[in-house]
Design a protein around this motif. Structure first.
Motif, PDB file in Angstrom:
ATOM      1  N   SER A 142     -61.628  -7.306 -24.454  1.00 29.38           N
ATOM      2  CA  SER A 142     -62.387  -7.574 -25.567  1.00 29.38           C
ATOM      3  C   SER A 142     -62.505  -9.206 -25.514  1.00 29.38           C
ATOM      4  CB  SER A 142     -61.832  -7.018 -26.791  1.00 29.38           C
ATOM      5  OG  SER A 142     -62.179  -7.758 -27.965  1.00 29.38           O
ATOM      6  N   GLU A 143     -63.799  -9.617 -25.728  1.00 32.01           N
ATOM      7  CA  GLU A 143     -63.945 -11.150 -25.394  1.00 32.01           C
ATOM      8  C   GLU A 143     -63.617 -11.753 -26.843  1.00 32.01           C
ATOM      9  OE1 GLU A 143     -67.445 -14.307 -24.846  1.00 32.01           O
ATOM     10  OE2 GLU A 143     -67.631 -12.337 -24.005  1.00 32.01           O
ATOM     11  N   TYR A 144     -63.685 -10.988 -28.080  1.00 36.88           N
ATOM     12  CA  TYR A 144     -63.457 -11.492 -29.293  1.00 36.88           C
ATOM     13  C   TYR A 144     -62.038 -11.476 -29.554  1.00 36.88           C
ATOM     14  CZ  TYR A 144     -62.448 -11.590 -34.278  1.00 36.88           C
ATOM     15  OH  TYR A 144     -61.993 -11.895 -35.597  1.00 36.88           O
ATOM     16  N   ALA A 148     -60.009 -15.103 -30.208  1.00 36.07           N
ATOM     17  CA  ALA A 148     -58.972 -14.988 -31.198  1.00 36.07           C
ATOM     18  C   ALA A 148     -57.635 -15.474 -30.773  1.00 36.07           C
ATOM     19  CB  ALA A 148     -58.970 -13.604 -31.934  1.00 36.07           C
TER      20      ALA A 148
END
Length: 181
Positions: A142-144, A148
């Motif tokens: 997950s790039e998000y 984060a």
């Protein structure tokens, strides 16, 4: 291992004499007096120069919080400023682990700060030093989540480096006058 009853009075005597020995060695609490103590008052008289960038914004806020300065993101020097703290940051994010499919599996974020404490009355540099810290980041699908994690690492690193800087400043402030020469 058991202690025989005949050694108990000797151990009690040693425990009673230990505080006297420590008092005689010259150790003093750095933050004696709390917020009204000498160290806290001098730390509050330090103005942090603006530091550019997101890392700079976070660092300036963390430093002001630790120095006990109200309004931690103030635009200019507060009243009663005696010293200026200039900070230059080097924020680096690098790939460490490359997987078999040529993707990055791990990153390292490092934050280094070069800082100078300047006496405003004399224009003299009292301290010129560096502090730094590193954090490892797992890169996930997950790039998000990865972004984060990178931002959280930066926030944690700024707090850690700010703690190191303020501790060093407190040590310099508490150094006896004859030891600084």
């Amino acid at each position: 291992m058991t202690v025989s009853r005949r050694h108990l009075p000797f151990r009690r005597l040693l425990l009673c004499l230990l505080p006297l020995a420590l008092a005689g060695c010259g150790l003093q609490p750095m933050y004696a007096g709390g917020a009204s103590g000498v160290t806290a008052q001098v730390l509050q008289s330090i103005s942090v120069s603006p530091i550019p960038g997101r890392a700079g914004y976070l660092m300036q806020g963390a430093l002001n919080d630790r120095l006990g300065i109200a309004g931690s993101q103030g635009a200019g020097p507060q009243t009663g400023t005696r010293y200026r703290l200039d900070v230059i940051l080097d924020d680096n994010l690098e790939a460490l682990g490359v997987l078999s499919n040529d993707t990055v599996g791990r990153e390292r974020r490092s934050l280094r700060a070069r800082y100078r404490l300047v006496d405003l009355a004399e224009g003299m540099v009292l301290l010129d030093a560096t502090a730094g810290s590193d954090a490892g980041i797992d890169v996930v699908s997950s790039e998000y989540a990865t972004i984060a994690a990178e931002q959280t690492a930066l926030e944690n690193l700024t707090r850690d480096v700010a703690d190191r800087i303020v501790t060093r400043l407190a040590l310099v402030i508490n150094r006896p006058a004859d030891a600084s020469r």
